[in-house]
Scaffold this motif. Structure first.
Motif, PDB file in Angstrom:
ATOM      1  N   GLN A 214      -3.017  -0.206  47.808  1.00 37.74           N
ATOM      2  CA  GLN A 214      -2.633   1.098  47.284  1.00 37.74           C
ATOM      3  C   GLN A 214      -3.220   2.239  48.118  1.00 37.74           C
ATOM      4  N   TRP A 215      -4.495   2.122  48.446  1.00 40.03           N
ATOM      5  CA  TRP A 215      -5.109   3.189  49.235  1.00 40.03           C
ATOM      6  C   TRP A 215      -4.542   3.242  50.658  1.00 40.03           C
ATOM      7  N   ARG A 216      -4.237   2.085  51.251  1.00 40.33           N
ATOM      8  CA  ARG A 216      -3.621   2.099  52.584  1.00 40.33           C
ATOM      9  C   ARG A 216      -2.251   2.751  52.536  1.00 40.33           C
ATOM     10  N   CYS A 217      -1.477   2.435  51.493  1.00 40.64           N
ATOM     11  CA  CYS A 217      -0.169   3.057  51.351  1.00 40.64           C
ATOM     12  C   CYS A 217      -0.316   4.547  51.118  1.00 40.64           C
ATOM     13  N   TRP A 218      -1.273   4.925  50.301  1.00 40.74           N
ATOM     14  CA  TRP A 218      -1.567   6.343  50.030  1.00 40.74           C
ATOM     15  C   TRP A 218      -1.816   7.091  51.335  1.00 40.74           C
ATOM     16  N   LYS A 219      -2.579   6.507  52.218  1.00 35.83           N
ATOM     17  CA  LYS A 219      -2.926   7.183  53.465  1.00 35.83           C
ATOM     18  C   LYS A 219      -1.826   7.087  54.511  1.00 35.83           C
TER      19      LYS A 219
END
Length: 378
Positions: A214-219
């Motif tokens: 999720q955080w990788r996609c967010w960034k």
């Protein structure tokens, strides 16, 4: 805020406002950010900027034009994310000078204005009377009135949709199909207005099966979703130096990995946002605030640009509300209550601050109004 799209649409339909199909607009070859100025000059007068009002990031604080530490204290003004797709105009309620004076009487210095992707870009069969040039001018004119009254403005992309789907609600993340184009246009329109902050997307959520995904996609973006890094780069490519706000995961209630995945900004003008609603979002206890929010705020400005309660003003929720606002104030967090809209009898979700547009507060709103008046944070 979770389910806000469904609630808002239900309210509007209940009032008899129905969607009306219109003829699709033809997309011209000229880039949208280039069309903005030329289209506006043909139809509307030039909107002046406020010369002496500005906000920027210095270390882990926001500062004003004089370089003094600044806490944003204010309200959200809901409506401009949904009225346009309901064929009902741009705003829900008055946005004239008198209404701004009423908001200022609550001792605020900031108003957050939610936007609709399709309405700003004039795409996906939204009525042209409420979208495109007309919508952009209405938003720009309102921002100019707010700035002229000495108020900072946060522009927040709230409703969006990918491809040819009409933006009638909030998705997991800003879509890649229109999101970069949208922020290129918005940044171009407001880059000469240093009292305007850019909130890139309202409430990201559900971007992967694991926290790291999720955080990788967010960034970085993934699939149909835009990424915060490229959105920041898109804004900066226009020459805009405005402060950029980034909300974390779980409906902007989880900033636990914000610093780890912070996008690169060559101007170092980023701030973190956080949304908090009593018994409705993550991290509503002081122990969580101390574990996650205070360490984050030691590195970047923290703006709780949505907070509230949905328990119809019961004593426990109002006591919590006072505790939260005191904690935020004492730790230098900025904060904006949801929302300067009418609280109708028998309903309190979403939470609205007033019962009429002369500023009479709801039970919830009375606590916010009193806190703002007695603490004079800015």
């Amino acid at each position: 805020m979770r389910h806000r799209a469904v609630v808002a649409l239900a309210v509007m339909v209940g009032l008899g406002l129905l969607l009306a199909p219109v003829t699709a607009l033809t997309t011209p070859s000229t880039p949208p950010h280039a069309r903005l100025a030329s289209d506006r000059s043909k139809h509307f007068p030039k909107i002046p900027q406020h010369a002496s009002l500005a906000v920027s990031v210095k270390g882990n604080h926001l500062v004003n034009a004089q370089g003094q530490t600044l806490q944003l204290v204010g309200v959200n003004r809901s409506g401009s994310q949904y009225m346009c797709v309901l064929d009902a105009g741009v705003f829900d309620g008055p946005v004239d000078a008198a209404s701004i004076t009423e908001m200022k009487s609550w001792h605020i210095n900031t108003v957050r204005v939610p936007l609709n992707e399709d309405c700003w870009l004039g795409i996906n069969d939204v009525n042209p009377a409420d979208s495109g040039v007309a919508y952009r001018y209405a938003i720009e004119a309102y921002v100019a009135r707010l700035n002229a009254a000495g108020l900072y403005v946060i522009l927040n992309v709230c409703w969006n949709a990918p491809g040819k789907e009409k933006a009638t609600g909030q998705h997991e993340m800003l879509d890649a199909s229109h999101g970069y184009r949208l922020w290129r246009s918005l940044a171009t329109a407001f880059k000469a207005h240093p009292a305007v902050l850019f909130d890139l997307y309202n409430e990201p959520y559900g971007l992967g099966s694991t926290t790291n995904e999720q955080w990788r996609c967010w960034k970085q973006g993934c699939g149909e979703y835009a990424g915060m890094s490229k959105l920041v780069a898109t804004v900066r490519s226009t020459g805009a130096r405005n402060v950029i706000l980034l909300g974390g995961l779980d409906w902007a209630a989880d900033d636990s990995e914000w610093l780890k995945y912070e996008p690169h900004d060559p101007l170092h003008q980023l701030a973190a946002t956080f949304h908090i609603y009593y018994d409705h979002t993550l991290c509503t206890a002081e122990s969580c605030w101390s574990q996650t929010l205070r360490p984050l705020a030691a590195h970047v400005p923290l703006v709780a640009d949505e907070f509230g309660e949905m328990q119809c003003g019961d004593l426990a929720s109002l006591a919590w509300l006072g505790k939260w606002m005191s904690y935020a104030a004492n730790n230098g967090f900025s904060m904006l209550a949801w929302a300067w809209n009418l609280q109708h009898e028998g309903g309190c979700s979403p939470p609205f601050l007033i019962t009429n547009y002369t500023g009479s507060p709801s039970l919830y709103g009375a606590v916010v109004e009193d806190f703002y008046a007695t603490h004079d944070l800015h």
